[in-house]
Design a protein around this motif. Structure first.
Motif, PDB file in Angstrom:
ATOM      1  N   ASP A   1       1.166  16.999  19.534  1.00 30.48           N
ATOM      2  CA  ASP A   1       2.196  17.870  18.963  1.00 30.48           C
ATOM      3  C   ASP A   1       1.846  18.109  17.497  1.00 30.48           C
ATOM      4  O   ASP A   1       2.138  17.270  16.645  1.00 30.48           O
TER       5      ASP A   1
ATOM      6  N   GLU B   1       6.459  25.046  12.819  1.00 33.79           N
ATOM      7  CA  GLU B   1       5.011  25.258  12.897  1.00 33.79           C
ATOM      8  C   GLU B   1       4.492  26.122  11.752  1.00 33.79           C
ATOM      9  O   GLU B   1       3.432  25.844  11.194  1.00 33.79           O
TER      10      GLU B   1
ATOM     11  N   CYS C   1       3.099  19.688  15.262  1.00 36.01           N
ATOM     12  CA  CYS C   1       4.234  19.780  14.343  1.00 36.01           C
ATOM     13  C   CYS C   1       4.764  18.410  13.908  1.00 36.01           C
ATOM     14  O   CYS C   1       5.601  18.330  13.005  1.00 36.01           O
TER      15      CYS C   1
ATOM     16  N   ILE D   1       3.806  24.068   8.346  1.00 33.67           N
ATOM     17  CA  ILE D   1       2.871  22.940   8.274  1.00 33.67           C
ATOM     18  C   ILE D   1       1.930  23.073   7.083  1.00 33.67           C
ATOM     19  O   ILE D   1       1.710  22.112   6.344  1.00 33.67           O
TER      20      ILE D   1
END
Length: 98
Positions: free
Chosen positions: A46, A12, A48, A15
């Motif tokens: 999601d 995360e 991610c 990103i």
């Protein structure tokens, strides 16, 4: 024509780095000989998980890209940001409705 779908899951906190690198390289990838189309998607549930969706003239065009210095640099950096093993599919488009 060959359609390539790649699923990638990122840490995360990585990103933003992935998106910056994609922004920096997307026009080079799209302009690579044999590439006809390129899109990036993010999963709605999601944050991610991302997918690239690209069209290639044929398998040889995709393989030429995969053997290029551009791919080597982009992929080496991108895979350092993953939280899971990527998945990829090469598919034939059968039907398009617009």
């Amino acid at each position: 024509m060959l359609v390539r779908i790649v699923k990638m899951r990122f840490q995360e906190d990585k990103i933003a780095a992935f998106l910056a690198n994609f922004e920096e390289n997307k026009d080079k990838i799209r302009g690579f000989e044999g590439n006809l189309f390129l899109e990036l998607y993010q999963d709605k549930n999601d944050v991610c998980t991302f997918f690239t969706y690209s069209y290639w003239e044929n398998e040889a065009a995709l393989e030429n890209y995969r053997q290029s210095a551009l791919f080597e640099g982009v992929w080496r950096y991108t895979k350092s940001l993953f939280s899971a093993k990527p998945e990829a599919w090469s598919v034939n488009k059968l039907v398009t409705l617009v």
